[in-house]
Design an enzyme around this catalytic site. Sequence first.
Site, PDB file in Angstrom:
ATOM      1  N   ASP A  67     -21.271  19.464  32.292  1.00 41.00           N
ATOM      2  CA  ASP A  67     -20.087  20.150  32.786  1.00 41.00           C
ATOM      3  C   ASP A  67     -19.315  20.894  31.708  1.00 41.00           C
ATOM      4  OD1 ASP A  67     -19.342  17.761  31.576  1.00 41.00           O
ATOM      5  OD2 ASP A  67     -18.649  16.822  33.416  1.00 41.00           O
ATOM      6  N   ASN A 136     -12.282   6.896  38.252  1.00 42.11           N
ATOM      7  CA  ASN A 136     -12.332   7.081  39.712  1.00 42.11           C
ATOM      8  C   ASN A 136     -13.772   7.120  40.228  1.00 42.11           C
ATOM      9  OD1 ASN A 136     -13.269   9.564  38.869  1.00 42.11           O
ATOM     10  ND2 ASN A 136     -11.632  10.767  39.798  1.00 42.11           N
ATOM     11  N   HIS A 138     -16.212   9.126  39.090  1.00 40.43           N
ATOM     12  CA  HIS A 138     -16.923  10.405  39.019  1.00 40.43           C
ATOM     13  C   HIS A 138     -18.071  10.357  38.014  1.00 40.43           C
ATOM     14  CE1 HIS A 138     -13.975  12.287  35.808  1.00 40.43           C
ATOM     15  NE2 HIS A 138     -14.993  11.711  35.198  1.00 40.43           N
ATOM     16  N   GLU A 143     -16.260  14.768  41.676  1.00 40.31           N
ATOM     17  CA  GLU A 143     -15.099  13.934  41.975  1.00 40.31           C
ATOM     18  C   GLU A 143     -15.252  13.230  43.332  1.00 40.31           C
ATOM     19  OE1 GLU A 143     -13.241  13.354  39.560  1.00 40.31           O
ATOM     20  OE2 GLU A 143     -11.902  14.970  38.976  1.00 40.31           O
TER      21      GLU A 143
HETATM   22  C1  F6R Z   1     -18.187  14.427  30.689  1.00 39.28           C
HETATM   23  C2  F6R Z   1     -18.421  13.820  31.986  1.00 39.28           C
HETATM   24  C3  F6R Z   1     -17.488  12.809  32.552  1.00 39.28           C
HETATM   25  C4  F6R Z   1     -17.241  11.645  31.601  1.00 39.28           C
HETATM   26  C5  F6R Z   1     -16.271  10.646  32.210  1.00 39.28           C
HETATM   27  C6  F6R Z   1     -15.954   9.515  31.242  1.00 39.28           C
HETATM   28  O1  F6R Z   1     -19.210  15.341  30.386  1.00 39.28           O
HETATM   29  O2  F6R Z   1     -19.382  14.157  32.611  1.00 39.28           O
HETATM   30  O3  F6R Z   1     -18.015  12.317  33.766  1.00 39.28           O
HETATM   31  O4  F6R Z   1     -18.463  11.021  31.313  1.00 39.28           O
HETATM   32  O5  F6R Z   1     -15.094  11.287  32.567  1.00 39.28           O
HETATM   33  O6  F6R Z   1     -15.269  10.031  30.158  1.00 39.28           O
HETATM   34  P1  F6R Z   1     -14.900   9.119  28.904  1.00 39.28           P
HETATM   35  O7  F6R Z   1     -16.188   8.792  28.236  1.00 39.28           O
HETATM   36  O8  F6R Z   1     -14.021  10.004  28.048  1.00 39.28           O
HETATM   37  O9  F6R Z   1     -14.205   7.935  29.444  1.00 39.28           O
END
Ligand code: F6R
Length: 241
Positions: A67, A136, A138, A143
Amino acid sequence: MKLYIVENYDELSKKAAEVIAEEIKIKNDIVLGLATGSTPEGMYAELVKMHDNGEIDFSNASTFNLDEYYGLDDEHEQSYHYFMNKHLLKKINIDSKKTNIPSGCTDDVEKVCKEYDEKIEASGGIDLQLLGIGMNGHIGFNEPGNYFVGETHIVNLTEDTLDANARFFETLDDVPKKAITMGMKSILNSKKILLIASGSGKADAMYMALRGPITPKVPASILQLHQNLIVIVDNEAGAKL
Ligand code: F6R
């Protein structure tokens, strides 16, 4: 599913790097799906160490990131392009022409998304997809919602995600409200998936993802359907598993 619950973040970073390194050794033209965020930082540092020791070679590898924030250019310090260059891509012997991250700076989102999926498909699909998980539930920036989206697409980030990611920006208002994310098809078509999570803040999300019902309200729950899922969590993130 293979589930590893390790002691702490350091162990998680080492174990996750080992899993990825093993795959690169088996298939040196591997197609890696990569994630950003706090969780994989330690793992990327381990991979860089292994690369520096001559243990792994990225010269034939290619990568597709999950992403990118919509509206941030590649040089922006909070863009995922910047993150990947800083933590991995500029530190290893990978051919920059073989690294892919959706462009967040485009007037033609539809084209960017379509071409991203086509490129993933043309590469033969992702061999190993790394995933973190949002509080959440995701994955990528898929989302919680009423349905799963298959293709790469633009999303409105939820309040939860904006709050969680505000720590990287000066103010909450600076967090981009939209992102482009790989969809569930490319993720689930990956031959192997490695999901990592650390810290008590992820315990509920991990429980819902792996032990709860499969529902788009918890996007990561769809991973229960994958045949080749490896999960590595530390004690805190795995507390409810
Ligand atoms: C980032 C991504 C997100 C993160 C998730 C956890 O490329 O795909 O799904 O993996 O938000 O983020 P952290 O590791 O910062 O808790």
